[in-house]
Design an enzyme around this catalytic site. Structure first.
Site, mmCIF file in Angstrom:
data_model
loop_
_atom_site.group_PDB
_atom_site.id
_atom_site.type_symbol
_atom_site.label_atom_id
_atom_site.label_comp_id
_atom_site.label_asym_id
_atom_site.label_seq_id
_atom_site.Cartn_x
_atom_site.Cartn_y
_atom_site.Cartn_z
ATOM 1 N N HIS A 1 0.796 -1.194 0.267
ATOM 2 C CA HIS A 1 -0.380 0.031 -0.463
ATOM 3 C C HIS A 1 0.909 1.082 0.433
ATOM 4 C CE1 HIS A 1 -3.435 1.950 1.308
ATOM 5 N NE2 HIS A 1 -2.618 3.590 1.917
ATOM 6 N N GLU B 1 1.424 3.601 -3.208
ATOM 7 C CA GLU B 1 0.896 5.224 -3.325
ATOM 8 C C GLU B 1 2.316 5.582 -3.714
ATOM 9 O OE1 GLU B 1 -2.208 5.532 -2.880
ATOM 10 O OE2 GLU B 1 -1.288 8.194 -2.818
ATOM 11 N N LYS C 1 2.317 5.773 -6.926
ATOM 12 C CA LYS C 1 1.660 6.554 -8.315
ATOM 13 C C LYS C 1 2.176 8.239 -8.105
ATOM 14 C CE LYS C 1 -2.568 5.419 -5.793
ATOM 15 N NZ LYS C 1 -2.999 5.260 -5.279
ATOM 16 N N ASN C 2 2.529 8.588 -6.806
ATOM 17 C CA ASN C 2 2.721 9.673 -7.122
ATOM 18 C C ASN C 2 3.375 10.107 -8.001
ATOM 19 O OD1 ASN C 2 1.628 11.584 -5.185
ATOM 20 N ND2 ASN C 2 1.227 9.499 -3.805
HETATM 21 C C1 W6P Z 1 6.288 14.393 -6.534
HETATM 22 C C2 W6P Z 1 5.193 14.735 -5.364
HETATM 23 C C3 W6P Z 1 5.071 13.721 -4.881
HETATM 24 C C4 W6P Z 1 4.928 12.944 -3.964
HETATM 25 C C5 W6P Z 1 5.162 11.766 -3.347
HETATM 26 C C6 W6P Z 1 6.229 11.207 -3.908
HETATM 27 C C7 W6P Z 1 6.291 11.439 -5.124
HETATM 28 C C8 W6P Z 1 6.488 12.898 -5.498
HETATM 29 N N1 W6P Z 1 7.265 13.528 -6.247
HETATM 30 O O1 W6P Z 1 6.776 15.488 -7.299
#
Ligand code: W6P
Length: 422
Positions: A291, A295, A298-299
């Protein structure tokens, strides 16, 4: 009312944390007697935890405690509290039988190991009207395995266990919609406050509340699973004693890339490189690990695709590096997706910060599946950090605006960490 009075009473007792190690040692090849002890612990502990949450829901600021969604959630906690305190206690006859079997089992062990068992172990006594003197679980000496043959116990021990599991399943199901219901409440709250950021008190409340929910569901999930026949060799309930990080992370990589390609209709999906000792394993809950990494990926994918556009021929790869230390296993996810301005870092941890909230207000929106793919910083990051913290880890982001972001997921190897109870 009588019920409100009882809730206030239970909320005055401290919650008792359980470590990952205790969950495992309590649950390895459990006999009906051990399962009964675990049931007794939950029968005492869950009403205490639920009562704490009811009191906290009641004390939410800015009339948030009067919002229909918040009242609905409170009702679930009250109903479950009520069901638990009305669930029959283990009869004296069963208690005596389990105790006798336990002492016998322990005596056999002592004979083998040559050391002396703690006589207090297995002796849990309290009146039915008052909550337990807390912290009895941590005092159990797990060196002594008081496993006994089920045949030595009366049949109704198994019956009691079965009916308690039924009650837990019902409670777990009742609370499935809690996250979406509270998310709805936050959206309504922000509209009422005419503000896009949530008050620090509300943020703090949600962190505590969801962390507590993770713990309650973990304990309930363990009890349900342990009462089923063991399916996989290294599993104790939902805990895997030999979680192979590389394979869980690779699975998260495959799933995240698939979702990303699907969502943006990409010809080429950004590559994700994995650098991990292939046999590195530790005790963890694979579904939690999946999970959190899913997550983060994906970001990162979203940032990269949105920076380079959905028609790019080549994207800078995302790199996942896994390091093995004595205290922690750390998973670093690095992207070159343009980074986050320093001024926006706090917002990343806020519940429902972005417009990803809009689908929730759409009546056709499927509430049972609110993980909209790549929706952005909705609940994914703050909840992932809570999952990490639940077993003594943490999640941190370091970003270089104009270049990219590194996420550090720290996972504690010291499985002795007690649950944080907020
Ligand atoms: C991004 C924004 C973010 C949040 C969490 C993890 C990776 C990333 N990269 O630009």
């Amino acid at each position: 009312s009588e019920l409100a009075h009882r809730i206030a009473h239970f909320a005055r007792f401290p919650q008792t944390g359980v470590s990952l190690r205790q969950m495992v040692e309590f649950g390895r090849k459990p006999s009906q007697g051990t399962l009964l002890r675990a049931a007794q612990f939950l029968h005492d502990e869950l009403p205490i935890r639920l009562a704490h949450r009811v009191v906290e829901l009641d004390s939410l600021p800015d009339n948030l405690n009067q919002m229909p969604s918040v009242l609905r959630v409170k009702r679930m906690y009250i109903d479950s509290f009520n069901e638990l305190i009305n669930f029959p206690r283990v009869s004296e006859r069963i208690k005596e039988a389990v105790k006798a079997a336990t002492v016998q089992g322990m005596t056999e062990r002592r004979h083998l190991s040559g050391s002396s068992p703690n006589p207090a172990v297995g002796d849990i006594q309290r009146g039915s009207s008052s909550p337990p003197p807390s912290h009895w679980i941590p005092r159990i000496q797990h060196r002594y395995h008081y496993e006994v043959q089920p045949a030595e116990l009366p049949i109704d021990v198994a019956e009691y266990n079965r009916s308690f599991v039924k009650a837990l399943e019902r409670i777990k199901r009742r609370h499935d919609p809690v996250v979406t219901a509270l998310a709805q409440g936050v959206v309504e709250y922000k509209q009422q406050q005419k503000s896009d950021t949530i008050d620090a008190r509300v943020q703090h409340f949600l962190d505590r509340f969801y962390l507590s929910r993770i713990g309650i569901r973990m304990l309930i999930g363990q009890q349900i699973e342990l009462n089923q026949p063991q399916k996989l060799p290294d599993y104790v309930g939902v805990i895997c004693t030999h979680t192979t990080i590389a394979s869980v992370v690779q699975e998260a990589i495959d799933n995240a890339r698939f979702i990303c390609g699907d969502y943006y209709m990409l010809m080429n999906v950004p590559e994700i490189e994995l650098h991990c000792p292939h046999d590195l394993a530790f005790m963890y809950v694979p579904s939690h690990l999946h999970h959190m990494v899913f997550e983060l990926l994906k970001n990162s994918l979203r940032a990269v695709v949105e920076l380079y556009g959905d028609e790019a021929e080549r994207y800078p790869p995302i790199k996942v590096v896994i390091a093995e230390g004595n205290e922690d296993i750390t998973v670093k996810v690095s992207d070159e997706g343009g980074g986050i301005p320093r001024s926006a870092m706090e917002q990343v941890w806020q519940y429902m910060y972005t417009t990803a909230q809009t689908p929730m207000l759409d009546p056709s929106f499927d509430k049972s599946d609110f993980k909209a793919p790549l929706a952005g910083f909705g609940y994914g990051l703050p909840l992932s950090r809570l999952y990490a913290r639940y077993f003594g880890g943490d999640l941190k982001l370091i970003s270089m605006e104009g270049y990219g972001t590194d996420a550090y997921l720290h996972l504690s190897r010291l499985s002795n960490n007690e649950e944080p109870l907020a």
